[in-house]
Design an enzyme around this catalytic site. Sequence first.
Site, PDB file in Angstrom:
ATOM      1  CB  SER A   1     -33.311   1.271   6.405  1.00 55.69           C
ATOM      2  OG  SER A   1     -32.802   2.563   6.267  1.00 55.69           O
TER       3      SER A   1
ATOM      4  CE  LYS B   1     -33.563   4.264   3.721  1.00 61.56           C
ATOM      5  NZ  LYS B   1     -32.635   5.302   3.290  1.00 61.56           N
TER       6      LYS B   1
ATOM      7  CE  LYS C   1     -30.856  -2.878   5.069  1.00 58.79           C
ATOM      8  NZ  LYS C   1     -31.274  -1.600   5.642  1.00 58.79           N
TER       9      LYS C   1
HETATM   10  P1  NAD Z   1     -22.709  -0.115   8.526  1.00 59.76           P
HETATM   11  O1  NAD Z   1     -22.679  -1.576   8.274  1.00 59.76           O
HETATM   12  O2  NAD Z   1     -21.586   0.752   8.039  1.00 59.76           O
HETATM   13  O3  NAD Z   1     -22.831   0.149  10.119  1.00 59.76           O
HETATM   14  C1  NAD Z   1     -23.544  -0.677  11.007  1.00 59.76           C
HETATM   15  C2  NAD Z   1     -22.812  -0.687  12.350  1.00 59.76           C
HETATM   16  O4  NAD Z   1     -23.556  -1.518  13.259  1.00 59.76           O
HETATM   17  C3  NAD Z   1     -21.398  -1.287  12.256  1.00 59.76           C
HETATM   18  O5  NAD Z   1     -20.460  -0.403  12.847  1.00 59.76           O
HETATM   19  C4  NAD Z   1     -21.519  -2.601  13.041  1.00 59.76           C
HETATM   20  O6  NAD Z   1     -20.316  -2.969  13.707  1.00 59.76           O
HETATM   21  C5  NAD Z   1     -22.627  -2.260  14.028  1.00 59.76           C
HETATM   22  N1  NAD Z   1     -23.275  -3.441  14.576  1.00 59.76           N
HETATM   23  C6  NAD Z   1     -23.760  -4.524  13.898  1.00 59.76           C
HETATM   24  N2  NAD Z   1     -24.287  -5.411  14.771  1.00 59.76           N
HETATM   25  C7  NAD Z   1     -24.129  -4.870  16.009  1.00 59.76           C
HETATM   26  C8  NAD Z   1     -24.462  -5.323  17.319  1.00 59.76           C
HETATM   27  N3  NAD Z   1     -25.063  -6.508  17.517  1.00 59.76           N
HETATM   28  N4  NAD Z   1     -24.158  -4.531  18.373  1.00 59.76           N
HETATM   29  C9  NAD Z   1     -23.543  -3.327  18.173  1.00 59.76           C
HETATM   30  N5  NAD Z   1     -23.196  -2.847  16.968  1.00 59.76           N
HETATM   31  C10 NAD Z   1     -23.483  -3.621  15.897  1.00 59.76           C
HETATM   32  O7  NAD Z   1     -24.096   0.403   7.950  1.00 59.76           O
HETATM   33  P2  NAD Z   1     -24.507   1.913   7.568  1.00 59.76           P
HETATM   34  O8  NAD Z   1     -24.169   2.169   6.155  1.00 59.76           O
HETATM   35  O9  NAD Z   1     -24.039   2.844   8.640  1.00 59.76           O
HETATM   36  O10 NAD Z   1     -26.114   1.783   7.635  1.00 59.76           O
HETATM   37  C11 NAD Z   1     -26.832   1.707   8.856  1.00 59.76           C
HETATM   38  C12 NAD Z   1     -28.317   1.756   8.519  1.00 59.76           C
HETATM   39  O11 NAD Z   1     -28.605   2.990   7.863  1.00 59.76           O
HETATM   40  C13 NAD Z   1     -28.778   0.629   7.577  1.00 59.76           C
HETATM   41  O12 NAD Z   1     -30.058   0.198   7.941  1.00 59.76           O
HETATM   42  C14 NAD Z   1     -28.803   1.317   6.220  1.00 59.76           C
HETATM   43  O13 NAD Z   1     -29.721   0.692   5.343  1.00 59.76           O
HETATM   44  C15 NAD Z   1     -29.223   2.720   6.618  1.00 59.76           C
HETATM   45  N6  NAD Z   1     -28.799   3.767   5.676  1.00 59.76           N
HETATM   46  C16 NAD Z   1     -27.533   3.788   5.160  1.00 59.76           C
HETATM   47  C17 NAD Z   1     -27.179   4.783   4.269  1.00 59.76           C
HETATM   48  C18 NAD Z   1     -25.804   4.811   3.635  1.00 59.76           C
HETATM   49  O14 NAD Z   1     -25.621   5.582   2.678  1.00 59.76           O
HETATM   50  N7  NAD Z   1     -24.824   4.050   4.131  1.00 59.76           N
HETATM   51  C19 NAD Z   1     -28.092   5.771   3.901  1.00 59.76           C
HETATM   52  C20 NAD Z   1     -29.344   5.773   4.483  1.00 59.76           C
HETATM   53  C21 NAD Z   1     -29.695   4.758   5.371  1.00 59.76           C
END
Ligand code: NAD
Length: 300
Positions: free
Chosen positions: A99, A174, A242
């Site tokens: 997102s 979103k 965010k």
């Molecule tokens: P998270 O922080 O758990 O996961 C993000 C992953 O990206 C981590 O494993 C991190 O190590 C990796 N990462 C960061 N920088 C990186 C790089 N330069 N190279 C490679 N890997 C890298 O976040 P999440 O909760 O999985 O959310 C991911 C996205 O989905 C976000 O945009 C969030 O807003 C969206 N989202 C999350 C949820 C939720 O309930 N958690 C629901 C809907 C949408």
Amino acid sequence: MEKNSKTGFIGLGIMGKPMARNLLKAGYQLIVYDINKEAVKELVEAGAAEGKSSADVASQSDVIITMLPNSPEVEQVVLGPDGILTGAGQGTILVDMSSIAPLATRALSEKLSEKGVIMLDAPVSGGEPKAVEGTLAIMAGGPEDAFNKVKDMLSAMGSSVTLVGEIGSGNVTKLANQIIVALNIAAVGEAMVLAKKAGVDPGKVYQAIRGGLAGSTVLDAKMPLILAGNFKPGFRIELHIKDLMNAIDTANELNVNAILTEKVLGIMETLRDDGKAKDDHGGLIQYYEKLAGTEVRGKL
Ligand code: NAD
């Protein structure tokens, strides 16, 4: 897209990990990368191949999925040294499921198109439980022919997959979703603390109203956790901050009023400054609880 063609998956966090697992279960061949080596190891144990970098993943994939925190991380993974742009070939499809700000999506798509890489934005709603079940709501933007090529793949992660419009439309959708969810959570918090202070059992209030007009997916998902005092994420307050900041930036650019979003963002920022940035967004009720000197805990 054929299942025997390689699919890249970058970003194996709370959401990316179960989403990648569902692709493996559906028979897709995955090559994965994350800066967190533990997460990569888990997916390799489940049958994925390990990429050395985002560029390495891109050079071996026909489709690349990214699931990263926000615009700066997606920009880094796409445009940075060893990024997707250096490895991807002509005709590769990048599906960014993170997102992020719609304007950042559109700028990235333009840069990628110079190299013949097609971008779709396809953020999701539903949180970790639906990511695990493979029942996310997926809202996509981008060219229809590219969307049709990856639709089956997206369906392995979600139960509803909708092409909303051109590139950036997924993230605009979103933002709308995140405004509605945030305001709904705040309403639940405000109402339940009031009920508790007025001497009425919040668990009973929930049971009484959930079938009426105030019923919602948010109410059903968050009330059991609130009553149990369980604010383990889930969706972290810092990520919702965010999203609301991206929503307000977009509203400002378009001269659209976002007064309620600004209020709820303020509440979330207060909680972040109070050390609760990593709590689930259902923990927003703690703002009201602290001010009222009570806690909404109890049985369903
Ligand atoms: P998270 O922080 O758990 O996961 C993000 C992953 O990206 C981590 O494993 C991190 O190590 C990796 N990462 C960061 N920088 C990186 C790089 N330069 N190279 C490679 N890997 C890298 O976040 P999440 O909760 O999985 O959310 C991911 C996205 O989905 C976000 O945009 C969030 O807003 C969206 N989202 C999350 C949820 C939720 O309930 N958690 C629901 C809907 C949408």
